[in-house]
Design an enzyme around this catalytic site. Structure first.
Site, PDB file in Angstrom:
ATOM      1  N   TYR A   1      64.801  33.023  56.946  1.00 58.80           N
ATOM      2  CA  TYR A   1      64.429  31.944  57.860  1.00 58.80           C
ATOM      3  C   TYR A   1      63.806  30.776  57.073  1.00 58.80           C
ATOM      4  O   TYR A   1      62.982  30.995  56.185  1.00 58.80           O
ATOM      5  CB  TYR A   1      63.447  32.506  58.882  1.00 58.80           C
TER       6      TYR A   1
ATOM      7  N   LYS B   1      61.242  34.810  70.156  1.00 57.84           N
ATOM      8  CA  LYS B   1      62.687  34.938  70.300  1.00 57.84           C
ATOM      9  C   LYS B   1      62.992  36.062  71.306  1.00 57.84           C
ATOM     10  O   LYS B   1      62.619  35.955  72.453  1.00 57.84           O
ATOM     11  CB  LYS B   1      63.323  35.177  68.935  1.00 57.84           C
TER      12      LYS B   1
ATOM     13  N   ASP C   1      61.412  41.500  58.422  1.00 54.40           N
ATOM     14  CA  ASP C   1      61.379  40.606  59.577  1.00 54.40           C
ATOM     15  C   ASP C   1      62.544  41.032  60.474  1.00 54.40           C
ATOM     16  O   ASP C   1      63.709  40.832  60.143  1.00 54.40           O
ATOM     17  CB  ASP C   1      61.540  39.158  59.102  1.00 54.40           C
TER      18      ASP C   1
ATOM     19  N   ARG D   1      38.516  37.036  69.971  1.00 60.44           N
ATOM     20  CA  ARG D   1      39.273  36.890  68.717  1.00 60.44           C
ATOM     21  C   ARG D   1      39.469  38.241  68.037  1.00 60.44           C
ATOM     22  O   ARG D   1      40.409  38.437  67.269  1.00 60.44           O
ATOM     23  CB  ARG D   1      38.591  35.893  67.770  1.00 60.44           C
TER      24      ARG D   1
END
Ligand SMILES: *Cc1c(COP(=O)(O)O)cnc(C)c1O
Length: 394
Positions: A115, A212, A187, A60
């Site tokens: 978004y 994406k 972004d 992690r």
């Protein structure tokens, strides 16, 4: 070696990050799956010195596969550091948590064309964390000024907006942010570092949905935050604490996809421009939006290496008319998401902006007959023929 203002090239995509060496001679970074490591004296000493974060302890906190990917991504963005997350939303959470939540979540100003998931996060999760969010038209100087002056910690915008494809004037926005002591967070999912490196245009940090274009094959979920080392150290700590790290197997797949990013983006961009120009002339198409064809064309040429792979078609008629066109397509696939090698089409009214009323969508510039096209890497002529046929039939 490379002008930071220029976008990354295929040479960077293939070679950026760690080189093979005697210790790791593989041409491809190794996929390491172990979640934990045998502790030795050196690891114990680091833990005792309060530097457990520097020891290999637990995945992690990071592992070699994840770190090889992060080195490549940082180099592609021209950033000091990058951290990868399990999704774009986890990356947004990590970025805002690290950048705007010290001493309690603060005021975040966001571009109103953003978004849908980001808007949802800012209106649900962020207030639950004690923060608040304001949405502004970043082209409206007075509204932006008033919002930033209201104790804003950051302005969050997309370099190419979803789905209206407006191009953000990053240098101008960065100057406004600096004047108010706010961070500019970008972004860059639609643009990718192959079209623009936001950090070179004044952004303080950049994030992506790697699901994406960065992954590029519609087969993985991931997110990225890249930026200067002090901020990324806080992003790293946030990720350790909240646990949204990218899985190593997905990291390996994303690292593979990144090698063809610039190559794919060239095909996406060429195809999208050819597609937009061809469909503009169709009698059933009221309007076509593309960064190089609209009001922001000059800005797009100044700030972006190419126009991107997204096109917004507005067919005459309502949402049902748009859905009939989608139903008549034989090549392009009706699906949400974007950035894969296959052309994907959706109507914002039924997917990304379904939560808004028709009027609210109109206020954002989204017409009822809007169809968002994520142009894949198919031959542009085949795609144009598919749409012409569907528009004539529907
Ligand atoms: C998809 C997307 C996100 C969210 O990313 P996920 O990987 O789906 O969590 C954020 N911003 C933009 C612009 C996106 O297109």
């Amino acid at each position: 070696m490379h002008d930071p203002e220029s976008p990354c090239t295929s040479t960077h995509c293939v070679h950026a990050g760690a080189r093979p060496d005697a210790a790791r001679p593989g041409v491809v970074p190794a996929l390491e799956l172990s979640t934990t490591y045998v502790l030795d004296d050196a690891a114990y000493a680091l833990v005792r010195a309060g530097r457990g974060g520097d020891a290999r302890i637990y995945a992690r906190y990071g592992n070699p596969t994840i770190e090889a990917l992060e080195a490549r991504l940082a180099a592609l963005e021209g950033a000091a550091a990058a951290r990868v997350f399990a999704s774009g939303m986890a990356a947004l959470h990590g970025l805002l948590g690290a950048a705007c939540a010290e001493g309690g979540a603060g005021h975040v100003v966001a571009a109103r064309t953003i978004y849908g998931g980001t808007r949802d996060f800012l209106t649900s999760v962020w207030p639950a964390m004690g923060g608040r969010a304001t949405f502004v038209d970043v082209e409206d100087a007075a509204a932006l000024e008033a919002a930033l002056a209201d104790d804003a910690r950051a302005l969050l915008c997309e370099s190419i907006a979803n789905p209206t494809l407006e191009v953000a004037d990053l240098p101008a926005l960065a100057a406004r942010c600096r004047a108010h002591g706010a961070l500019l967070l970008v972004d860059a999912t639609f643009a990718t570092p192959a079209l623009q490196r936001p950090l070179a245009h004044g952004a303080d940090a950049v994030m992506h949905s790697a699901s994406k274009y960065l992954g590029g094959h519609s087969d993985l979920l991931g997110g990225v935050v890249a930026g200067p080392a002090p901020l990324l150290a806080r992003v790293d700590l946030w990720r350790r604490r909240t646990g949204g790290v990218l899985d190593p197997q997905v990291a390996h797949l994303l690292d593979r996809g990144l090698k063809t990013l610039a190559l794919r983006m060239r095909a996406h961009c060429d195809g999208a421009l050819r597609f937009a120009e061809a469909l503009r002339a169709h009698p059933r198409v009221a309007h076509v939006r593309h960064p190089l064809l609209g009001a922001h064309a000059e800005r797009a040429r100044r700030l972006l290496h190419a126009g991107g792979g997204m096109v917004l078609l507005e067919v005459d008629g309502d949402e049902d008319a748009a859905l009939r066109v989608l139903g008549a397509l034989e090549l392009a696939l009706p699906a949400a998401s974007l950035g894969g090698v296959e052309t994907l089409v959706c109507t914002p009214a039924t997917t990304s902006h379904a939560g808004l009323t028709t009027d609210a969508r109109a206020a954002l510039g989204i017409a009822p007959g809007a169809i968002r096209v994520s142009v894949g890497i198919e031959e542009p002529d085949d795609l144009v023929a598919d749409f012409r046929r569907a528009l004539d039939r529907a």
